[in-house]
Write a protein that holds these residues in place. Structure first.
Motif, PDB file in Angstrom:
ATOM      1  N   LYS A 161       9.243  18.175  -3.652  1.00  0.00           N
ATOM      2  CA  LYS A 161       7.969  17.556  -4.041  1.00  0.00           C
ATOM      3  C   LYS A 161       7.069  17.356  -2.816  1.00  0.00           C
ATOM      4  CE  LYS A 161       8.433  14.890  -8.276  1.00  0.00           C
ATOM      5  NZ  LYS A 161       8.446  13.554  -8.837  1.00  0.00           N
ATOM      6  N   ILE A 162       7.686  16.794  -1.773  1.00  0.00           N
ATOM      7  CA  ILE A 162       6.894  16.525  -0.561  1.00  0.00           C
ATOM      8  C   ILE A 162       6.383  17.837   0.011  1.00  0.00           C
ATOM      9  CG2 ILE A 162       6.987  15.619   1.781  1.00  0.00           C
ATOM     10  CD1 ILE A 162       9.121  13.654   0.762  1.00  0.00           C
ATOM     11  N   SER A 163       7.276  18.858   0.070  1.00  0.00           N
ATOM     12  CA  SER A 163       6.878  20.150   0.625  1.00  0.00           C
ATOM     13  C   SER A 163       5.702  20.718  -0.156  1.00  0.00           C
ATOM     14  CB  SER A 163       8.032  21.145   0.561  1.00  0.00           C
ATOM     15  OG  SER A 163       9.153  20.630   1.211  1.00  0.00           O
ATOM     16  N   ASP A 164       5.814  20.679  -1.472  1.00  0.00           N
ATOM     17  CA  ASP A 164       4.737  21.224  -2.305  1.00  0.00           C
ATOM     18  C   ASP A 164       3.428  20.508  -2.048  1.00  0.00           C
ATOM     19  OD1 ASP A 164       6.807  21.916  -5.232  1.00  0.00           O
ATOM     20  OD2 ASP A 164       6.500  22.984  -3.330  1.00  0.00           O
ATOM     21  N   TYR A 165       3.531  19.181  -1.997  1.00  0.00           N
ATOM     22  CA  TYR A 165       2.314  18.399  -1.791  1.00  0.00           C
ATOM     23  C   TYR A 165       1.661  18.760  -0.452  1.00  0.00           C
ATOM     24  CZ  TYR A 165      -0.626  14.453  -0.567  1.00  0.00           C
ATOM     25  OH  TYR A 165      -1.675  13.677  -0.155  1.00  0.00           O
ATOM     26  N   LEU A 166       2.474  18.742   0.602  1.00  0.00           N
ATOM     27  CA  LEU A 166       1.936  19.026   1.943  1.00  0.00           C
ATOM     28  C   LEU A 166       1.350  20.432   1.982  1.00  0.00           C
ATOM     29  CD1 LEU A 166       4.677  17.504   4.263  1.00  0.00           C
ATOM     30  CD2 LEU A 166       2.412  16.589   3.818  1.00  0.00           C
ATOM     31  N   GLN A 167       2.042  21.361   1.298  1.00  0.00           N
ATOM     32  CA  GLN A 167       1.591  22.751   1.326  1.00  0.00           C
ATOM     33  C   GLN A 167       0.228  22.880   0.652  1.00  0.00           C
ATOM     34  OE1 GLN A 167       4.822  25.461   0.970  1.00  0.00           O
ATOM     35  NE2 GLN A 167       3.596  26.860  -0.268  1.00  0.00           N
ATOM     36  N   GLN A 168       0.074  22.219  -0.473  1.00  0.00           N
ATOM     37  CA  GLN A 168      -1.223  22.248  -1.164  1.00  0.00           C
ATOM     38  C   GLN A 168      -2.330  21.708  -0.278  1.00  0.00           C
ATOM     39  OE1 GLN A 168      -1.228  20.062  -4.799  1.00  0.00           O
ATOM     40  NE2 GLN A 168       0.450  21.282  -5.666  1.00  0.00           N
ATOM     41  N   GLU A 169      -2.039  20.546   0.299  1.00  0.00           N
ATOM     42  CA  GLU A 169      -3.057  19.903   1.125  1.00  0.00           C
ATOM     43  C   GLU A 169      -3.421  20.798   2.302  1.00  0.00           C
ATOM     44  OE1 GLU A 169      -4.686  16.954   0.680  1.00  0.00           O
ATOM     45  OE2 GLU A 169      -3.755  16.956  -1.303  1.00  0.00           O
ATOM     46  N   ALA A 170      -2.404  21.385   2.899  1.00  0.00           N
ATOM     47  CA  ALA A 170      -2.640  22.241   4.058  1.00  0.00           C
ATOM     48  C   ALA A 170      -3.479  23.441   3.656  1.00  0.00           C
ATOM     49  CB  ALA A 170      -1.311  22.705   4.639  1.00  0.00           C
ATOM     50  N   GLN A 171      -3.136  24.015   2.530  1.00  0.00           N
ATOM     51  CA  GLN A 171      -3.880  25.184   2.057  1.00  0.00           C
ATOM     52  C   GLN A 171      -5.349  24.825   1.853  1.00  0.00           C
ATOM     53  OE1 GLN A 171      -1.854  28.004   1.774  1.00  0.00           O
ATOM     54  NE2 GLN A 171      -3.848  29.001   1.882  1.00  0.00           N
ATOM     55  N   LYS A 172      -5.586  23.648   1.253  1.00  0.00           N
ATOM     56  CA  LYS A 172      -6.968  23.193   1.030  1.00  0.00           C
ATOM     57  C   LYS A 172      -7.698  23.075   2.356  1.00  0.00           C
ATOM     58  CE  LYS A 172      -6.143  20.051  -2.609  1.00  0.00           C
ATOM     59  NZ  LYS A 172      -6.193  18.609  -2.911  1.00  0.00           N
ATOM     60  N   MET A 173      -7.014  22.493   3.320  1.00  0.00           N
ATOM     61  CA  MET A 173      -7.646  22.256   4.601  1.00  0.00           C
ATOM     62  C   MET A 173      -8.011  23.572   5.268  1.00  0.00           C
ATOM     63  SD  MET A 173      -6.314  19.924   7.719  1.00  0.00           S
ATOM     64  CE  MET A 173      -6.284  18.473   6.726  1.00  0.00           C
ATOM     65  N   VAL A 174      -7.075  24.524   5.226  1.00  0.00           N
ATOM     66  CA  VAL A 174      -7.329  25.820   5.863  1.00  0.00           C
ATOM     67  C   VAL A 174      -8.529  26.490   5.192  1.00  0.00           C
ATOM     68  CG1 VAL A 174      -6.411  28.133   6.141  1.00  0.00           C
ATOM     69  CG2 VAL A 174      -4.990  26.173   6.669  1.00  0.00           C
ATOM     70  N   GLU A 175      -8.583  26.423   3.865  1.00  0.00           N
ATOM     71  CA  GLU A 175      -9.711  27.045   3.165  1.00  0.00           C
ATOM     72  C   GLU A 175     -11.021  26.383   3.560  1.00  0.00           C
ATOM     73  OE1 GLU A 175      -8.472  26.944  -0.917  1.00  0.00           O
ATOM     74  OE2 GLU A 175      -6.875  28.381  -0.448  1.00  0.00           O
ATOM     75  N   MET A 176     -10.976  25.077   3.709  1.00  0.00           N
ATOM     76  CA  MET A 176     -12.180  24.355   4.129  1.00  0.00           C
ATOM     77  C   MET A 176     -12.630  24.863   5.500  1.00  0.00           C
ATOM     78  SD  MET A 176     -13.365  21.676   6.153  1.00  0.00           S
ATOM     79  CE  MET A 176     -12.123  20.445   6.509  1.00  0.00           C
ATOM     80  N   MET A 177     -11.676  25.034   6.406  1.00  0.00           N
ATOM     81  CA  MET A 177     -12.024  25.506   7.753  1.00  0.00           C
ATOM     82  C   MET A 177     -12.603  26.916   7.680  1.00  0.00           C
ATOM     83  SD  MET A 177      -8.922  24.304  10.147  1.00  0.00           S
ATOM     84  CE  MET A 177      -8.306  22.661  10.124  1.00  0.00           C
ATOM     85  N   GLN A 178     -12.011  27.741   6.833  1.00  0.00           N
ATOM     86  CA  GLN A 178     -12.517  29.114   6.728  1.00  0.00           C
ATOM     87  C   GLN A 178     -13.938  29.114   6.203  1.00  0.00           C
ATOM     88  OE1 GLN A 178      -8.911  30.634   4.606  1.00  0.00           O
ATOM     89  NE2 GLN A 178      -9.298  32.443   5.864  1.00  0.00           N
ATOM     90  N   LYS A 179     -14.196  28.215   5.264  1.00  0.00           N
ATOM     91  CA  LYS A 179     -15.533  28.129   4.693  1.00  0.00           C
ATOM     92  C   LYS A 179     -16.549  27.798   5.792  1.00  0.00           C
ATOM     93  CE  LYS A 179     -17.406  24.873   2.181  1.00  0.00           C
ATOM     94  NZ  LYS A 179     -17.156  23.676   1.387  1.00  0.00           N
ATOM     95  N   HIS A 180     -16.162  26.867   6.664  1.00  0.00           N
ATOM     96  CA  HIS A 180     -17.080  26.458   7.734  1.00  0.00           C
ATOM     97  C   HIS A 180     -16.997  27.370   8.951  1.00  0.00           C
ATOM     98  CE1 HIS A 180     -18.607  22.718   6.048  1.00  0.00           C
ATOM     99  NE2 HIS A 180     -17.393  22.495   5.577  1.00  0.00           N
ATOM    100  N   GLN A 181     -16.134  28.351   8.900  1.00  0.00           N
ATOM    101  CA  GLN A 181     -15.934  29.295  10.006  1.00  0.00           C
ATOM    102  C   GLN A 181     -15.556  28.582  11.307  1.00  0.00           C
ATOM    103  OE1 GLN A 181     -18.997  32.162  10.495  1.00  0.00           O
ATOM    104  NE2 GLN A 181     -18.618  33.087   8.501  1.00  0.00           N
ATOM    105  N   VAL A 182     -14.720  27.574  11.209  1.00  0.00           N
ATOM    106  CA  VAL A 182     -14.207  26.954  12.442  1.00  0.00           C
ATOM    107  C   VAL A 182     -12.716  27.243  12.530  1.00  0.00           C
ATOM    108  CG1 VAL A 182     -15.922  25.160  12.706  1.00  0.00           C
ATOM    109  CG2 VAL A 182     -13.955  24.732  11.269  1.00  0.00           C
ATOM    110  N   ASP A 183     -12.313  27.786  13.643  1.00  0.00           N
ATOM    111  CA  ASP A 183     -10.903  28.134  13.825  1.00  0.00           C
ATOM    112  C   ASP A 183     -10.234  27.076  14.688  1.00  0.00           C
ATOM    113  OD1 ASP A 183      -8.484  29.252  14.065  1.00  0.00           O
ATOM    114  OD2 ASP A 183      -9.113  30.948  15.295  1.00  0.00           O
ATOM    115  N   SER A 184     -10.105  25.872  14.141  1.00  0.00           N
ATOM    116  CA  SER A 184      -9.559  24.775  14.946  1.00  0.00           C
ATOM    117  C   SER A 184      -8.066  24.913  15.150  1.00  0.00           C
ATOM    118  CB  SER A 184      -9.842  23.440  14.274  1.00  0.00           C
ATOM    119  OG  SER A 184     -11.196  23.367  13.936  1.00  0.00           O
ATOM    120  N   LEU A 185      -7.388  25.740  14.342  1.00  0.00           N
ATOM    121  CA  LEU A 185      -5.939  25.842  14.439  1.00  0.00           C
ATOM    122  C   LEU A 185      -5.526  26.897  15.454  1.00  0.00           C
ATOM    123  CD1 LEU A 185      -4.997  25.642  10.676  1.00  0.00           C
ATOM    124  CD2 LEU A 185      -5.064  23.823  12.367  1.00  0.00           C
TER     125      LEU A 185
END
Lengths: 373, 489
Positions: free
Chosen positions: A305-329
Motif C-alpha cells: 500500500k505504502i509503495s503504491d501510494y508513494l509511487q503514485q505521488e512520485a509519478q505525479k510530481m515527475v509529470e508536474m516537473m515535465q510540464k514545467h520543463q524543470v529537470d530538478s531531479l
C-alpha cells in the motif's frame, strides 16, 4: 648579525601599531548575517532605474542594546551599489565574511537571480556555504519583521533551515550547490521557500528553478516525495494517508526513513525513457487502520500500500516537473552519460525532457513496527 | 667560526700548560701565597719542627684533631719519621698542587723542607632532599646537592659498574671549579666525549657558579633562545641519560647535571613517563606537545582572529566574542600584550617571593586582577581565558629553562599576529621551525629524530613505547653498541 636582529625586532615592535589599513577589529565590524533581495514595485515610488531593494540584518555586539540586531534597507541598481548606501547608514564597517543566508523575494526569483549570485561568487570573503533561500512574497518584509519569541529573525530562519534539511524536508541549498547545479548540464537548481505565518516563519515548499528562474513550487506535504526522488538519504520522516476518504481512516507514520535512488536509462535515444528506482526503509511509528503491522502478511500488504501510494505521488510530481520543463531531479545527467558530448550539445534537452517517459518505481520496506507488541 | 675560536683557545691552553715550571713547596712560599687569609690555621709543633696548615672550616674538625693533631702532640723527634710512614700524609713536590690541596680542604704538613698533604675534607652541605623544580609522582625523590662528591656518589650508587668513567676538568681561573664528565664506556661515543672535554677545557672564565652558566659557554649556538643542553636535578634522570649512551656532566657547587647530546623533544619528557604504564606515558607526552602548541600560539591566534579574520569565528561564538570585546578600548594586540605582561609580572613576583607570600600573589593577581580587568573593560574575558590557558600550558613543560624560552617566543608571535594576522603567525612559526632545524648539540641535530627523520627513534620521543619494543638506543647518540642489553665486552 645580532645587532641586525635586534634592530629588526625593535622595528617590528614599533611598527606593530601602524598597520590599520586592512585591520578588521571584531567590535568595529557589522557582520551581515542575512541579506534579502527584492524587486521594487513601482508603487513604492522608486526612480525608474533603481530596481533592487536590499535589506541586511546585523547582529549587535553591544550587550546593553535594546535590539539584538540592526536592520538596514537600501535601494540601488546593483547589489554592491546598494551596499555603499547601506554602509553610510551604520557606524560599523560592513563585512560579508559572516554571511549565512541570502533571501530572495519570489518576484525577483521569477525574473532570474543569476546576476545576484554572480557577485557572491566573485567576492572572496563570502563562503561557499551561504544558504540560498526563497521567500513567498517580499523577502524584506520577512527579514525586517520582529518575531517575539525569536529576537534575531535572520538567525531564526537559518537555524530552522538547518534543522529541516537534517530531516530531508527541504534540500540544503547553499551557494556551492546552487552554482554547481546551475552550471551542470542536465540538472536544475532547487531552493527552499519560506513564508511568514504571523507569529512564526514556515517552510512553504521547495522552489524549482529553470536555469536561474524560479518557476514553480512543490508544496510542503510533498517535500518528502521530492527528497526520495532527488537522491538517497539516511534520516527522514513521512506521514502518509492511505485511505482515499471513502472507507475507514488509515494513516501510517514512517520514521527513521533511509532511502536509495537509482536511475535506469531504458532508452538512451530519443524519445528517451528512464526508470527511477527508489528503495525506502523505515520504521512504522504510527498506524491507524485495520491491518496489524505485527503480522507478517499484514506487513506485506501495508508495504505494498505504502509503495503504491508513494509511487503514485512520485509519478505525479515527475509529470508536474515535465510540464514545467524543470529537470530538478537531474535526469539529464544520466541521459548525458549515455551519449557523446556532440550529441548532447545538439540536443534540445528541455524539449526532450518534456516529451520523454519517466517511470517511477518505489519499494517501501518496513524495518520494524516500533515498541508496541 | 665557533670551531676556529675553540681551536685557538685549545692552542692557548696548551701554551699555558707548558710555560710554568714547578716551584718547590716551601712553607715560606705557601705562607706568602696565603697572606692575609686570616682563616688559615697554622699550628706549629716546636719540639719536632712540624708545621700544619689547614682551613678549619673546610676540614672536618674531628678528623684533623684525632688523626693529625693528637698524634703529633705526643710525638718525640725520633718517632716522627716512623709516624710519617704510616700516617695518611703523602709527599707533594709541587707548590701549586699543595696550595690547591689546602684550598680543597686538605691539611698540609711541613717537615724537614718537605711538604705533605692529608685528605681531611669535610665541609658542611645541606643533605640530599627532594627536588623543588622537577617533582615526580612516582619514582625516586632524591636530588643532587651542591657537593660534587655527593652527586657523584648518587650516580655511582645507581650504576654499579666499572664501565662508568669519570673525567675531571677544571673551569674558572679564580674559582678553579671541578667539573666531572661522566659516561659509560662502550655505550657512549668516545669522540663525543673528547669533543665535550676539549670544549670544557678551553672555556676561559674567571668564575663558575652553576651548571647552567657553564653550558652557555659550551653550546654551539649562544644566540639562540633555546637551551641546548638538558639540565636535571634528578640522579635517576642523569642515570637514564648515561644508560642511553649520553654524556653527563656535573659541576662542583651546582645541584644540576647536564647531559649531551640533547634534542628538542627531550625537554618534553619527564621521568614520570617511564615510571607510569606506557599508555599513560604516551598520553602525557601528547599532552605536553599539545601544551607547547597552546602556549606558543593560543594568544597569538586570538589576536590574529579578532584583528583580521572574523570569518573564521563560528557563528555561535561570534556574538559572545564581539560582546566581550565591545567595551575594550585597545586593539587586540595591545590588549593581549598587556595581559601577557601582567601574567609574566605575576609569575616573576611569585618566583622571587617566599613560598607563603607567593601563593597570595597568585590569588590576588590571578583572580582579583583578572576579574577586575574584565569588569573595568580593559580586556575581554575570552582573552583572559587564552592568556591563562597558555600560561598554565607553559608550566606543563617539565624543563623550566625550556618553558621560559617558549614563553619568550610567544611575545614575538603575538606581535606578528597583531601586524599580519594568521600570515604573520605562520611566518613566525615557520621562522621558529627553521631556527630549530639549524640548531645542533655536540654536532647532533636539535630536531632529530624528526629531522633528520628516524622513525624507530620515535618510540622514545613522541610516544613512550613499551619497554620490550625499545631494543635500540637512540641513533643520535652514535653509540658503538646500538642495541640495549648487548655489551660487546
Amino acid at each position: 648579525m645580532l645587532r641586525k636582529r635586534i634592530s629588526w625586532l625593535l622595528g617590528i615592535i614599533v611598527l606593530a601599531g601602524c598597520s590599520t589599513s586592512d585591520q578588521r577589529i571584531l567590535e568595529e565590524l557589522g557582520f551581515t548575517h542575512t541579506t534579502s533581495y527584492d524587486l521594487i514595485s513601482q508603487e513604492e515610488g522608486a526612480s525608474e532605474d533603481e530596481k533592487l531593494k536590499i535589506t541586511i540584518s546585523i547582529p549587535k555586539a553591544d550587550p546593553d542594546a535594546e535590539d539584538k540586531r540592526e536592520v538596514l534597507t537600501a535601494t540601488g541598481r546593483t547589489s554592491k551599489e546598494a551596499r555603499i548606501q547601506l554602509s553610510k547608514m551604520t557606524n560599523r564597517t560592513l563585512v560579508s565574511g559572516q554571511l549565512r543566508n541570502i533571501l530572495y523575494g519570489s518576484e525577483l526569483a521569477r525574473a532570474g537571480i543569476w546576476e545576484h549570485i554572480d557577485t557572491l561568487i566573485r567576492d572572496p570573503s563570502i563562503g561557499q556555504r551561504v544558504k540560498i533561500t526563497l521567500v513567498d512574497g517580499s523577502a524584506h518584509d520577512l527579514l525586517a519583521k520582529e518575531y517575539p519569541d525569536h529576537p534575531i529573525t535572520g538567525v531564526y530562519i537559518a537555524q530552522m533551515l538547518d534543522k529541516e534539511a537534517k530531516y530531508q524536508t527541504v534540500p540544503d541549498t547553499n551557494l556551492y550547490h546552487f552554482v554547481r547545479d546551475y552550471f551542470d548540464d542536465g540538472i536544475d537548481p532547487v531552493a527552499p521557500v519560506m513564508k511568514d505565518h504571523g507569529d512564526h516563519v514556515d517552510i512553504s515548499g521547495i522552489g524549482l528553478f529553470q536555469d536561474d528562474r524560479y518557476v514553480t513550487k512543490i508544496a510542503t506535504q510533498q517535500t518528502m516525495i521530492f527528497a526520495l526522488l532527488r537522491g538517497g538519504f539516511k534520516q527522514g520522516e513521512i506521514s502518509i494517508q492511505l485511505d482515499d476518504g471513502s472507507e475507514g481512516r488509515e494513516f501510517v507514520f514512517f520514521s527513521s526513513l533511509s532511502s536509495k535512488r537509482k536511475v535506469k536509462v531504458l532508452n538512451p535515444k530519443p524519445p528517451f525513457s528512464v526508470e527511477i528506482h527508489v528503495t525506502a526503509r523505515a520504521s512504522v511509528l504510527e498506524y491507524i487502520g485495520d491491518l496489524k503491522p505485527s503480522e507478517v502478511p499484514d506487513q506485506e500488504k501495508l508495504e505494498r500500500k505504502i509503495s503504491d501510494y508513494l509511487q503514485q505521488e512520485a509519478q505525479k510530481m515527475v509529470e508536474m516537473m515535465q510540464k514545467h520543463q524543470v529537470d530538478s531531479l537531474g535526469i539529464g545527467k544520466d541521459i548525458r552519460n549515455h551519449m557523446s558530448f556532440k550529441e548532447w550539445s545538439e540536443l534540445d534537452w528541455r524539449e526532450a525532457y518534456a516529451q520523454m517517459e519517466i517511470r517511477c518505481n518505489v519499494q517501501a520496506e518496513i524495518k520494524d513496527y516500533g515498541k508496541f507488541q | 667560526m665557533i670551531k676556529k675560536l675553540l681551536l685557538r683557545k685549545e692552542q692557548q691552553h696548551e701554551l699555558q700548560q707548558g710555560d710554568s715550571a714547578p716551584s718547590p713547596p716551601t712553607l715560606a712560599h705557601v705562607l706568602q701565597e696565603f697572606e692575609q687569609c686570616s682563616d688559615l690555621k697554622h699550628r706549629f709543633f716546636p719540639d719536632i719542627h712540624i708545621d700544619v696548615l689547614y682551613f678549619d672550616h673546610m676540614v672536618s674538625g674531628e678528623d684533623v684533631g684525632r688523626e693529625i693533631l693528637q698524634p703529633l702532640r705526643s710525638l718525640s723527634v725520633q718517632e716522627v719519621s716512623a709516624y710519617m710512614r704510616r700516617s695518611p700524609f703523602k709527599r707533594i713536590d709541587e707548590a701549586k698542587r699543595l696550595i690547591k690541596g689546602i684550598l680543597d680542604g686538605q691539611t698540609a704538613l711541613f717537615w724537614k723542607d718537605q711538604a705533605y698533604l692529608a685528605d681531611t675534607n669535610g665541609p658542611q652541605f645541606r643533605s640530599v632532599q627532594q627536588s623543588e623544580t622537577e617533582t615526580v609522582i612516582t619514582g625516586p625523590h632524591d636530588s643532587f646537592i651542591e657537593n660534587i662528591q655527593t652527586n657523584l656518589s648518587l650516580i655511582r650508587s645507581r650504576i654499579k659498574s666499572s664501565h662508568l668513567k669519570v673525567i675531571p676538568c677544571e673551569v674558572g681561573e679564580i674559582t678553579k671549579t671541578t667539573v666531572y664528565i661522566l659516561f659509560i664506556q662502550d655505550i657512549a661515543n668516545r669522540e663525543l666525549v673528547h669533543k665535550l672535554v676539549r670544549r670544557i677545557e678551553s672555556v676561559e672564565m674567571d668564575g663558575l657558579t652553576d651548571t647552567n652558566m657553564l653550558i652557555q659557554y659550551i653550546d654551539e649556538h649562544p644566540n639562540s633562545v633555546f637551551p641546548q643542553f638538558l639540565t636535571t636535578e634528578r640522579p635517576d634522570a642523569a642515570v637514564s641519560r648515561l644508560l642511553s649512551g649520553r654524556i653527563v656532566g656535573i659541576v662542583d657547587g651546582s645541584p644540576s647535571a647536564f647531559s649531551a647530546p640533547t634534542n628538542f623533544f627531550e625537554f618534553f619528557s619527564s621521568p614520570d613517563d617511564y615510571y607510569q604504564r606506557w599508555m599513560l606515558g604516551t598520553a602525557l607526552r601528547f599532552l605536553r606537545f599539545l601544551a607547547f602548541i597552546i602556549t606558543v600560539t593560543f594568544t597569538a591566534f586570538y589576536v590574529s582572529v579578532t584583528t583580521y579574520h572574523y570569518e573564521m569565528i563560528p557563528a555561535a561564538l561570534l556574538t559572545n566574542l564581539a560582546e566581550s570585546r565591545y567595551r575594550v578600548p585597545f586593539p587586540p594586540i595591545y590588549e593581549a600584550l598587556l595581559m601577557e605582561i601582567t601574567i609574566e609580572l605575576l609569575r616573576e613576583a611569585g618566583a622571587r617571593l617566599p613560598t607563603k607570600i607567593g601563593q597570595t600573589i597568585g590569588i590576588v593577581g590571578g583572580i582579583v586582577i583578572g576579574q577586575a580587568a574584565v569588569q573595568a573593560g580593559l580586556t575581554s574575558n575570552v582573552l583572559i581565558i587564552a592568556v591563562a590557558s597558555s600560561a598554565i600550558a607553559s608550566f606543563v613543560i617539565p624543563s623550566y629553562v625550556m618553558s621560559a624560552s617558549i614563553r619568550l617566543i610567544r611575545f614575538g608571535l603575538i606581535v606578528l599576529a597583531g601586524m599580519w594576522g594568521n600570515m604573520g603567525l605562520m611566518f613566525g612559526v615557520a621562522y621558529i621551525v627553521i631556527h630549530l632545524s639549524g640548531l645542533s648539540n655536540l654536532g647532533v641535530s636539535y630536531l632529530s629524530p624528526l629531522a633528520p627523520m628516524n622513525v624507530s627513534d620515535w618510540k622514545d620521543v613522541f610516544i613512550r613505547a613499551p619497554y620490550w619494543l625499545m631494543r635500540k638506543r637512540s641513533t643520535s647518540v652514535k653509540s658503538p653498541n646500538p642495541t640495549r642489553n648487548r655489551m660487546k665486552q
